[in-house]
Design an enzyme around this catalytic site. Structure first.
Site, mmCIF file in Angstrom:
data_model
loop_
_atom_site.group_PDB
_atom_site.id
_atom_site.type_symbol
_atom_site.label_atom_id
_atom_site.label_comp_id
_atom_site.label_asym_id
_atom_site.label_seq_id
_atom_site.Cartn_x
_atom_site.Cartn_y
_atom_site.Cartn_z
ATOM 1 N N CYS A 242 0.887 -1.166 0.000
ATOM 2 C CA CYS A 242 0.000 0.000 0.000
ATOM 3 C C CYS A 242 0.922 1.212 0.000
ATOM 4 O O CYS A 242 1.230 1.770 1.050
ATOM 5 C CB CYS A 242 -0.897 -0.011 1.234
ATOM 6 S SG CYS A 242 -2.189 -1.248 1.166
ATOM 7 N N GLY A 246 4.196 7.139 -1.700
ATOM 8 C CA GLY A 246 5.546 6.662 -1.979
ATOM 9 C C GLY A 246 6.606 7.063 -0.971
ATOM 10 O O GLY A 246 7.791 6.842 -1.200
ATOM 11 N N CYS A 368 -0.646 4.246 11.116
ATOM 12 C CA CYS A 368 -0.436 5.488 11.871
ATOM 13 C C CYS A 368 -1.629 5.665 12.819
ATOM 14 O O CYS A 368 -2.135 6.771 13.000
ATOM 15 C CB CYS A 368 -0.228 6.688 10.957
ATOM 16 S SG CYS A 368 -1.531 6.908 9.762
HETATM 17 C C1 LIG Z 1 -1.408 4.702 4.742
HETATM 18 S S1 LIG Z 1 -1.524 4.923 3.032
HETATM 19 C C2 LIG Z 1 0.094 4.447 2.494
HETATM 20 C C3 LIG Z 1 1.144 5.505 2.721
HETATM 21 C C4 LIG Z 1 2.456 5.096 2.067
HETATM 22 N N1 LIG Z 1 2.932 3.824 2.589
HETATM 23 C C5 LIG Z 1 3.542 6.132 2.275
HETATM 24 O O1 LIG Z 1 4.345 5.982 3.185
HETATM 25 O O2 LIG Z 1 3.603 7.092 1.503
HETATM 26 C C6 LIG Z 1 -2.490 3.560 2.594
HETATM 27 C C7 LIG Z 1 -2.649 3.364 1.076
HETATM 28 O O3 LIG Z 1 -3.311 2.110 0.871
HETATM 29 C C8 LIG Z 1 -4.025 2.179 -0.341
HETATM 30 N N2 LIG Z 1 -5.008 1.071 -0.309
HETATM 31 C C9 LIG Z 1 -6.119 0.966 0.462
HETATM 32 N N3 LIG Z 1 -6.745 -0.190 0.226
HETATM 33 C C10 LIG Z 1 -6.018 -0.852 -0.724
HETATM 34 C C11 LIG Z 1 -6.186 -2.089 -1.395
HETATM 35 N N4 LIG Z 1 -7.237 -2.881 -1.132
HETATM 36 N N5 LIG Z 1 -5.264 -2.453 -2.322
HETATM 37 C C12 LIG Z 1 -4.204 -1.644 -2.598
HETATM 38 N N6 LIG Z 1 -4.019 -0.429 -1.991
HETATM 39 C C13 LIG Z 1 -4.907 -0.045 -1.066
HETATM 40 C C14 LIG Z 1 -4.615 3.578 -0.308
HETATM 41 O O4 LIG Z 1 -4.946 3.999 -1.624
HETATM 42 C C15 LIG Z 1 -3.489 4.398 0.345
HETATM 43 O O5 LIG Z 1 -2.718 5.030 -0.645
#
Ligand SMILES: C[S@@+](CC[C@H](N)C(=O)[O-])C[C@H]1O[C@@H](n2cnc3c(N)ncnc32)[C@H](O)[C@@H]1O
Length: 416
Positions: A242, A246, A368
């Site tokens: 996820c 980035g 978080c």
């Molecule tokens: C907490 S954010 C990630 C932040 C990232 N790791 C960073 O440090 O920049 C969670 C991400 O999970 C993605 N997400 C949520 N459900 C998902 C799924 N079923 N499959 C893939 N991505 C998913 C969301 O679009 C979001 O961008």
């Protein structure tokens, strides 16, 4: 006629109240459609975020000042006026006159009367706030205060609520793919090195030149914990499941010195585009960026991806309760049953990606959030469902204890 900062803040408050959108998105759209000078953009942002941080307290004062309830439009004007008058302590003539000037013919006299009454009763209003329960004094929903008190005790809860109302500092991680920490310090010497992480600097304002040059990435030190626990090695094949926008993927690429492969996956197309932009700016060259939804797919992996992985990071979507000073309106959008709803989603994504982990591989689960439902309880469910995994370590960062944003990371290893 172009909008003023106060008009924009009022419009943003109205849109925020009527839509399901978060404040960041509302502000982003409104600021993009107007041509305010930077100082007015900053003031409009301060007004909207300040009102949202203090929403319950402002409504408490409004109820003190006027028994019969006021309609939504009048309430928004009063929130904006009282925030300027009693919290920002802007000179009275500006706070009151400029807010009254935003009113319509219908609301002008009532807004004027209530704000002038607030001026007269300033000391009483402040005293009433100081005597009010923490949920009103620091503007949090009762259910959050109740659950945090049960988990952390009342003193820590008080500190957490106060923390959530502080404007967050600006932290930048030095991107050592492009510049060394020493060169960064020499070149952008206005930042203060963060005591607990030598590659993080705290700036008084966003270091635009360093960002544009790809020399840093804006991220709270708490967000680096998960990457450091994953500890990717040069040449590894790593999945960031996820990944958008980035921040962690680019740090993983840095830790691997652009060797091996980082596969950065996210389901949201607009956010996947942000990963690509960030990688290009930061000079990440060992990554594949893939749009994929772990829960919609029939099989675990996107077709184009080679599996299995040496290491997998799952930085899952969560309630964001550890980062409320940055996401000030999360508290007003959350519902008590969201934690268990998020838990179902978190466990489901974890199970989908864990089928791609090598025997002997390492998995880090991170959020978080400061809620056990989304942290320790998810890890317990994963361990119960997948006996080939062992818990190596789990770490929590708590704002009231560690003085950074809240975060959780658990490191698991798969038996060889
Ligand atoms: C907490 S954010 C990630 C932040 C990232 N790791 C960073 O440090 O920049 C969670 C991400 O999970 C993605 N997400 C949520 N459900 C998902 C799924 N079923 N499959 C893939 N991505 C998913 C969301 O679009 C979001 O961008």
């Amino acid at each position: 006629m172009p909008l003023s900062a106060r008009q924009l803040a009022l419009r943003a408050l109205h849109e925020w109240r009527k839509s399901e959108q978060f404040a960041d998105a509302v502000l982003h759209d409104l600021l993009a459609s107007c041509d305010l000078v930077p100082s007015d953009r900053a003031f409009a942002t301060e007004l909207l975020l300040g009102v949202l941080r203090n929403l319950r307290l402002l409504d408490f004062w409004i109820a003190h000042l006027r028994r019969p309830r006021v309609d939504h439009a009048t309430c928004d004007l009063l929130r904006l006026g009282l925030y300027q008058l009693l919290i920002l302590q802007i000179p009275e003539h500006a706070a009151v006159n400029e807010t009254v000037a935003l009113s319509t013919k219908r609301t002008r006299s009532i807004v004027n009367a209530i704000l002038r009454e607030a001026q007269r009763q300033r000391a009483n209003l402040v005293a009433a706030a100081n005597a009010a329960p923490v949920s009103i004094r620091t503007s949090h929903p009762d259910f959050l205060v109740t659950r945090w008190t049960a988990h952390f005790g009342s003193e820590n809860t008080e500190q957490l609520c106060a923390w959530n109302n502080q404007p967050p500092p600006t932290y930048a991680r030095v991107n050592q793919l492009q510049i060394s920490v020493a060169d960064f310090r020499d070149r952008y010497g206005t930042g203060e090195q963060f005591a607990d992480a030598r590659n993080v600097f705290r700036f008084a304002k966003v270091p635009r030149d360093a960002l544009a040059a790809g020399h840093c990435y804006m991220q709270d030190p708490s967000t680096m914990l998960a990457c450091e626990l994953l500890a990717p090695q040069q040449g590894d094949h790593v999945l960031d499941a996820c990944a958008a926008p980035g921040g962690k993927s680019s740090y993983l690429a840095e830790l691997m010195q652009n060797t091996g492969r980082v596969v950065a996956v996210d389901r949201n197309a607009a956010r996947v585009a942000l990963i690509r932009e960030n990688f290009a700016r930061l000079g990440v060259t060992n990554a594949d960026v893939i749009e994929h939804d772990w829960l919609a797919a029939q099989t675990g992996a996107p077709k184009s991806v080679a599996t299995p992985f040496d290491r997998i990071l799952l930085d899952t979507p969560c309630s964001n309760t550890g980062v409320m000073r940055r996401r000030v309106d999360v508290r007003w959008r959350l519902k008590p049953d969201d934690f268990l709803r998020m838990q179902d989603q978190q466990v489901a994504i974890a199970r989908a990606v864990l089928s791609l982990l090598k025997p002997g591989g390492t998995f880090v689960y991170s959020t978080c959030s400061v809620e056990p439902e989304e942290n320790e309880q998810v890890v317990a469910q994963i361990l119960a469902a997948l006996p080939r995994l062992r818990l190596v370590e789990q770490v929590r960062r708590l704002p009231f204890r560690d003085h950074i944003d809240g975060a959780f990371a658990a490191k698991l290893s798969a038996v060889a």
